[in-house]
Design an enzyme around this catalytic site. Structure first.
Site, PDB file in Angstrom:
ATOM      1  CB  SER A 120      10.571   6.061  -8.131  1.00 53.81           C
ATOM      2  OG  SER A 120       9.778   5.152  -7.384  1.00 53.81           O
ATOM      3  CE1 TYR A 142       4.248   4.913  -3.670  1.00 54.33           C
ATOM      4  CE2 TYR A 142       6.365   4.206  -4.568  1.00 54.33           C
ATOM      5  CZ  TYR A 142       5.038   4.568  -4.748  1.00 54.33           C
ATOM      6  OH  TYR A 142       4.508   4.581  -6.006  1.00 54.33           O
ATOM      7  CB  THR A 168       3.463   8.571  -3.249  1.00 52.52           C
ATOM      8  OG1 THR A 168       4.267   9.096  -4.309  1.00 52.52           O
ATOM      9  CG2 THR A 168       2.227   7.932  -3.845  1.00 52.52           C
ATOM     10  CE  LYS A 244       2.732  11.342  -8.730  1.00 55.92           C
ATOM     11  NZ  LYS A 244       1.769  10.225  -8.737  1.00 55.92           N
ATOM     12  CG  HIS A 268      -0.511   6.124  -8.221  1.00 56.92           C
ATOM     13  ND1 HIS A 268       0.215   6.630  -7.167  1.00 56.92           N
ATOM     14  CD2 HIS A 268       0.284   5.167  -8.774  1.00 56.92           C
ATOM     15  CE1 HIS A 268       1.364   5.999  -7.084  1.00 56.92           C
ATOM     16  NE2 HIS A 268       1.436   5.107  -8.063  1.00 56.92           N
TER      17      HIS A 268
END
Length: 378
Positions: A120, A142, A168, A244, A268
């Site tokens: 992540s 992100y 994402t 995603k 999510h």
């Protein structure tokens, strides 16, 4: 299940975990209440969180009989690479919250299982250290407010040796997660976002009547992410690109047209828009819309091998699992994550054979029936 005086799992503890529900209970026994809520909770009234699980429970499979399943295999491919099963841990932030080894332990477990591990943006361990573990590593991105920082992170991940980028797209800001708000949840000093400078941030300073993590992500994440940024990222990297957070078939088609290699049908984990459609309910329309032009993965509510079978039958190429590996990490470190993946592999092999499927490809030809309430209802 036994634990030592320091809360660590006793010898052989992971072997006693027979289901993912066992893993969750074991984790709940050792985690502080605020951390447990941070991992387990959803947004709003948590209707989508509950619906994710309920949606899987409404799906039933028509098994086939008189099929030779004496040589049943769970082998498949994810992003064109062979894997022993079409299942992988989903990207999860701040895994150092639940275990000192955090993402390193989880990555070692994924390597042992032969499945990709996704780091992540909010990992507590730098991507370079996770890559050093070995195995297949993807990077979840992100889009950040600071100009150019997202592209810099994408390049850093590619240079480190990641095999895919996962953008994402459903977090312009963090959903209102009431458990964290009530707890005024704050990261401990030892837990830092390694890719965002690694220093203390707003996430470490208690905010009255708010989640400090939400305050921090509101400062860091850009709410202006659009398809133009997807095109920019596609042009910036040679890696396979995954989006995603797709639930609408129209968005899936646009993703294909933008050169995306895969989409993850996802709400999510019930942590963003409360009352968003469960991924397993959105999956068939998305899979039909893309028509094999990109891979289709799904997450949200997966808790056993039969859930994976159902996802395959409804059009998925693979499944991502979010909370269960984190529960495993909390309960028994690397061994706990391994146990989660081993249980899913064993359950999937059992489900395939009993459904009359010798291969994952056979599972995609199964027919399903939905029984029970409409999507979103308990």
């Amino acid at each position: 299940m036994s634990f030592g005086e320091d809360g660590a799992p006793g010898e052989g503890a992971a072997d006693a975990l027979l289901t993912l529900e066992d893993v969750e209970r074991a984790a709940a026994a050792v985690l502080p209440a605020g951390v447990r809520d941070f991992v387990a909770g959803g947004s709003g009234r948590e209707r989508t969180l509950a619906a994710n699980r309920a949606a899987f429970d409404r799906v039933f499979v028509r098994p086939r009989v008189l099929r030779d399943v004496s040589r049943c295999t769970t082998g498949s491919e994810l992003l064109g690479r062979p894997v022993p099963m079409p299942v992988a841990p989903a990207p999860v932030a701040y895994q150092g919250l639940v275990h000192p080894d955090g993402e390193l332990a989880a990555a070692r477990a994924a390597k042992a299982a032969g499945v990709p591990f996704t780091v992540s943006t909010l990992s507590t361990v730098p991507v370079e250290e996770v890559i050093a573990v070995g195995g297949s590593v993807w990077f979840q991105l992100y889009w950040l407010r600071e100009p150019g920082r997202a592209l810099e992170l994408a390049r850093r991940a590619e240079d480190a040796g990641c095999e895919a980028l996962m953008l994402t797209v459903d977090v312009p800001w963090m959903g209102r997660r009431l458990r964290d708000v009530r707890n005024e949840f704050t990261l401990p000093e030892r837990v830092r976002a390694a890719h965002l400078g690694g220093g203390a941030s707003a996430a470490h300073h208690r905010a009255a009547g708010a989640s400090a993590v939400a305050v921090h992500t509101g400062q860091a994440f850009s709410p202006a992410l659009t398809w133009s940024h997807v095109a920019e990222l596609r042009a910036h990297t040679r890696l396979p690109l995954v989006l995603k957070g797709v639930l609408a078939p129209e968005d899936a088609v646009r993703a294909v047209e933008s050169g995306v290699d895969a989409v993850v049908v996802s709400n999510h984990g019930g942590r963003q828009l409360d009352s968003a459609l469960p991924g397993i309910d959105a999956l068939p329309e998305v899979a039909e819309a893309v028509g094999g032009r990109c891979e289709v993965l799904v997450d949200g509510g997966v808790r056993c091998g039969t859930d994976v079978l159902k996802a395959l039958a409804l059009g998925a190429d693979g499944v991502l699992v979010g909370r269960p590996p984190v529960w495993g990490l909390a309960a028994a470190g690397e061994d706990g994550v391994r146990r989660v993946l081993d249980v899913l592999a064993a359950e999937l092999a059992d489900a395939l054979g009993l459904a009359g499927c010798a291969t994952v490809a056979d599972a995609r030809r199964l027919r399903t029936v939905r029984i029970g309430a409409a999507a979103g209802e308990p």
